[in-house]
Design a protein around this motif. Structure first.
Motif, PDB file in Angstrom:
ATOM      1  N   MET A  40       0.803  -1.224   0.000  1.00 56.34           N
ATOM      2  CA  MET A  40       0.000   0.000   0.000  1.00 56.34           C
ATOM      3  C   MET A  40       0.824   1.258   0.000  1.00 56.34           C
ATOM      4  SD  MET A  40       1.027  -0.758   3.007  1.00 56.34           S
ATOM      5  CE  MET A  40       1.417  -0.142   4.627  1.00 56.34           C
ATOM      6  N   ILE A  41       2.139   1.169  -0.125  1.00 54.00           N
ATOM      7  CA  ILE A  41       2.951   2.374  -0.168  1.00 54.00           C
ATOM      8  C   ILE A  41       3.411   2.631  -1.599  1.00 54.00           C
ATOM      9  CG2 ILE A  41       5.077   1.135   0.421  1.00 54.00           C
ATOM     10  CD1 ILE A  41       5.952   3.746   1.876  1.00 54.00           C
ATOM     11  N   HIS A  42       3.259   3.865  -2.020  1.00 55.25           N
ATOM     12  CA  HIS A  42       3.702   4.264  -3.354  1.00 55.25           C
ATOM     13  C   HIS A  42       4.823   5.289  -3.201  1.00 55.25           C
ATOM     14  CE1 HIS A  42       3.819   5.620  -7.464  1.00 55.25           C
ATOM     15  NE2 HIS A  42       3.538   6.865  -7.080  1.00 55.25           N
ATOM     16  N   PHE A  43       6.005   4.963  -3.724  1.00 51.85           N
ATOM     17  CA  PHE A  43       7.139   5.864  -3.657  1.00 51.85           C
ATOM     18  C   PHE A  43       7.207   6.688  -4.933  1.00 51.85           C
ATOM     19  CE2 PHE A  43       8.780   3.215  -0.197  1.00 51.85           C
ATOM     20  CZ  PHE A  43       9.310   4.196   0.641  1.00 51.85           C
ATOM     21  N   GLU A  44       7.023   8.005  -4.781  1.00 47.59           N
ATOM     22  CA  GLU A  44       7.208   8.892  -5.928  1.00 47.59           C
ATOM     23  C   GLU A  44       8.674   8.942  -6.335  1.00 47.59           C
ATOM     24  OE1 GLU A  44       5.536   9.789  -3.187  1.00 47.59           O
ATOM     25  OE2 GLU A  44       3.483   9.770  -3.950  1.00 47.59           O
ATOM     26  N   ASN A  45       9.564   8.859  -5.346  1.00 49.89           N
ATOM     27  CA  ASN A  45      11.007   8.773  -5.559  1.00 49.89           C
ATOM     28  C   ASN A  45      11.595   8.156  -4.295  1.00 49.89           C
ATOM     29  OD1 ASN A  45      11.850  10.982  -3.634  1.00 49.89           O
ATOM     30  ND2 ASN A  45      10.598  12.201  -5.046  1.00 49.89           N
ATOM     31  N   PRO A  46      12.884   7.833  -4.273  1.00 50.57           N
ATOM     32  CA  PRO A  46      13.435   7.159  -3.090  1.00 50.57           C
ATOM     33  C   PRO A  46      13.294   7.933  -1.793  1.00 50.57           C
ATOM     34  CG  PRO A  46      14.944   6.964  -4.949  1.00 50.57           C
ATOM     35  CD  PRO A  46      13.876   7.925  -5.363  1.00 50.57           C
ATOM     36  N   SER A  47      13.042   9.222  -1.862  1.00 49.24           N
ATOM     37  CA  SER A  47      12.979  10.044  -0.659  1.00 49.24           C
ATOM     38  C   SER A  47      11.558  10.438  -0.273  1.00 49.24           C
ATOM     39  CB  SER A  47      13.819  11.325  -0.846  1.00 49.24           C
ATOM     40  OG  SER A  47      15.161  11.005  -1.126  1.00 49.24           O
ATOM     41  N   GLN A  48      10.551   9.923  -0.965  1.00 47.48           N
ATOM     42  CA  GLN A  48       9.180  10.310  -0.646  1.00 47.48           C
ATOM     43  C   GLN A  48       8.219   9.199  -1.032  1.00 47.48           C
ATOM     44  OE1 GLN A  48       7.957  14.301  -1.641  1.00 47.48           O
ATOM     45  NE2 GLN A  48       5.862  13.647  -2.137  1.00 47.48           N
ATOM     46  N   GLY A  49       7.316   8.875  -0.102  1.00 49.04           N
ATOM     47  CA  GLY A  49       6.310   7.860  -0.367  1.00 49.04           C
ATOM     48  C   GLY A  49       4.976   8.244   0.253  1.00 49.04           C
ATOM     49  N   THR A  50       3.897   7.635  -0.252  1.00 45.78           N
ATOM     50  CA  THR A  50       2.549   7.917   0.228  1.00 45.78           C
ATOM     51  C   THR A  50       1.889   6.622   0.680  1.00 45.78           C
ATOM     52  OG1 THR A  50       2.350   9.750  -1.327  1.00 45.78           O
ATOM     53  CG2 THR A  50       0.310   8.916  -0.346  1.00 45.78           C
ATOM     54  N   VAL A  51       1.270   6.660   1.878  1.00 45.62           N
ATOM     55  CA  VAL A  51       0.604   5.493   2.455  1.00 45.62           C
ATOM     56  C   VAL A  51      -0.886   5.806   2.600  1.00 45.62           C
ATOM     57  CG1 VAL A  51       0.513   3.906   4.409  1.00 45.62           C
ATOM     58  CG2 VAL A  51       2.693   4.945   3.753  1.00 45.62           C
TER      59      VAL A  51
END
Length: 624
Positions: free
Chosen positions: A558-569
């Protein structure tokens, strides 16, 4: 020896530089064009992987997610060499990271004797001496004569230790630092003798470049500067060197944060051995410094005193450890290469008496070193190696999960894959002591029964969110075969195998999961078999993941990483629940719901914990 070439001293100097460059380049000439060589046990694989990652993610460098649960990218390794390799491997140059790495390190290796020649000529004003010292450094390894373990490891008195460190062990950053060190000393001396403070800028630039290339090389530079200062008779030089140190520190800390430097220093105490500093070490260091100060009483020039002092300091670090096991500094064997610089400078004085005989010696040395390079550097088709095949299988099966790659596969896997690993490179970069305990337990099963071995290993792996585990035994072509009991994982879901190598599916765990706060590991495990709290924690992880989309709005992953330094849960939360994140905790990780900041902290395993204080549907952003 060079007097007959030309009366112009600059041309004679250029000819001498060309000579010693040829002697060194002959040893590594295959590296100028080769892509992969037959040294899959080399840490060069990790350096190539790091450069490849920088090239592919240059616009989003911040958090490096591939090794040890992730870390700030500046903590992985000093950036100097790797950013240069990444630049050469960019799309504009159409050079692979592996080929760029070998080309750059071959240049650094062959320029090492040239920079030593320039330093010796600058200080001594004798082209005969400078050429002799640099030629000796280019074709002779005195460490093989002095250190028994080096002689045993090299296998021949004619071997080159510097070449072995570069090719077999992949110590390219240290080789690059050694090429800068003599030039940094020249710049320091020039700045000390000049009346203008602006003359210190070249010294600051070169010292900063060296420190940002390799930590052992930085310590080697410090030892050389210490020798330089101890034979000075002017406070003016000490003041100037102090200003260079301040300038270098300012530049380095602008690139590498202080917490990374302090963590590296701390980790070095237990990397490849245990090196505590005791009162006995302080007494020994005092004795060494007293002996070095006596070098000032030599009836010789300041340069001769400096060479003697540098030789005494490097000998005091390397020889007692080699002969008696006494270590003044962590990893003292790393400074055998600095010792060889001091030894070559001393042997240069003895070679001065040979004069034209030296030319007769160098001619066969050129042939020997050329043959040595051809025999040492062996190109291969990397697609035929276990490490490459393993990386391809992991990329197919991981689907964004984490893998435990065994031995040399861990060093090379991320050359071809962005799949995050449980391990990686290098010891001094491991973010937490507990991670090191887990790695040691999984490989060795120290003090464990047969039943405990599998139980403890699988619990540690699941606690760090590992989905796949690779195992090798004696039949594998993998370089290290580090598992003490490779059969302990039999019975897991086997998804790929070849003779001596197995890839098992371990779990469906994801990087972020929801558990109750009391199910976290709250106390640091005393050892690798102290797994009672791990058992509770892993049971909670597996229960959460089994809930699937009934809990997570985007399914189990359920986590989507826009880039290695940011993700959305996106997740449904209940009162008393928290997020456990299989990412190394760092205070720069921030969590928010909209604009509301959330509390983040570390659990006892060194992993990130987020306390959302949110009930129902929660959209949480993680940002480094």
């Amino acid at each position: 020896m060079l007097q007959g070439l030309h009366k112009n001293p600059r041309i004679r100097l250029a000819g001498a530089c060309l000579l010693v460059w040829t002697l060194a380049a002959a040893q590594v000439y295959p590296l100028f064009t080769v892509e992969y060589i037959d040294e899959m046990g080399s840490v060069a694989g990790s350096f190539i992987a790091f450069a490849r990652y920088i090239r592919d993610h240059w616009h989003e460098l911040g958090w490096f997610p591939l090794w040890f649960g992730g870390m700030p990218i500046e903590q992985v390794y000093q950036p100097g060499l790797h950013y240069l390799v990444a630049f050469l491997a960019s799309a504009d140059w159409r050079i692979s990271p592996a080929r760029a790495y070998h080309f750059v390190t071959a240049i650094c290796y062959s320029l090492g004797p040239v920079s030593l020649l320039l330093m010796a000529y600058y200080f001594r004003c004798s082209l005969h001496y400078a050429t002799a010292a640099a030629a000796i450094y280019a074709v002779v390894s005195p460490s093989i004569w002095i250190f028994p373990e080096v002689r045993h490891d090299s296998g021949s008195l004619l071997s080159m230790r510097r070449l072995q460190n570069l090719v077999q062990y992949g110590d390219g950053p240290h080789v690059a630092a050694l090429a800068i060190l003599p030039l940094a000393l020249v710049a320091i001396d020039f700045g000390c003798k000049s009346r203008r403070f602006i003359a210190l800028l070249p010294a600051v630039a070169l010292c900063s470049a060296l420190v940002l290339t390799n930590w052992p090389g930085a310590i080697g530079l410090s030892l050389a500067v210490l020798a330089y200062l101890l034979v000075q008779r002017s406070w003016h030089a000490s003041l100037r060197v102090g200003l260079v140190a301040i300038g270098t520190g300012t530049v380095v800390l602008a690139v590498v944060p202080w917490d990374t430097v302090s963590n590296t220093v701390f980790q070095a105490q237990s990397s490849n051995g245990y090196f505590p500093f005791t009162p006995m070490h302080a007494i020994y260091a005092g004795v060494v410094l007293s002996v070095v100060v006596l070098c000032r009483r030599l009836r010789a020039s300041g340069y001769v005193q400096f060479v003697a002092a540098f030789f005494v300091i490097t000998s005091a670090i390397t020889i007692p450890y080699s002969w008696f096991g006494f270590a003044l500094l962590p990893q003292p064997y790393r400074f055998q290469q600095e010792w060889e610089i001091a030894a070559a400078l001393l042997l240069g004085f003895a070679a001065m008496s040979l004069r034209w005989w030296l030319a007769l010696v160098l001619a066969p040395c050129l042939i020997i070193t050329a043959l040595q390079g051809a025999l040492t550097v062996r190109p291969i088709d990397v697609t035929q190696t276990f490490e490459y095949r393993f990386a391809q299988k992991v990329s197919r099966w991981s689907i964004g999960g984490r893998v435990f790659a065994p031995g040399s596969a861990a060093l090379w896997m991320n050359v071809w894959s962005d799949t995050p690993q449980f391990a990686g490179c290098c010891d001094a970069s491991i973010p937490s002591w507990v991670h090191r305990v887990a790695l040691h337990t999984i490989y060795t099963d120290q003090n464990a029964t047969e039943a405990q071995a599998r139980d403890a290993s699988t619990l540690w792996l699941k606690a760090y969110g590992v989905n796949l585990i690779g195992v090798t035994d004696a039949e594998s072509t993998e370089a290290y075969k580090a598992f003490a009991h490779p059969l302990k994982f039999q019975g897991l879901d086997l998804i790929w195998s070849e003779p001596g190598a197995y890839l098992y599916h371990l779990s469906h765990l994801t990087l972020v999961q929801v558990i109750r706060a009391e199910e976290l590991v709250r106390h640091t495990p005393a050892n690798g078999l102290d797994v009672d709290e791990l058992r509770t924690y892993v049971a909670a992880l597996e229960r959460t993941c089994d809930l699937g989309s009934s809990r997570f709005l985007d399914g189990c992953r359920m986590i989507h990483f826009e880039n290695p330094s940011q993700g959305t849960v996106r997740v449904n939360m209940k009162p008393g629940e928290i997020l456990t994140v299989h990412i190394t905790y760092h205070p720069r990780w921030k969590a928010t719901i909209g604009s509301k900041p959330l509390r983040t902290r570390s659990d006892a395993l060194g992993q990130l914990v987020v306390e959302p204080e949110c009930v129902g549907e929660c959209n949480i952003t993680l940002r480094y």
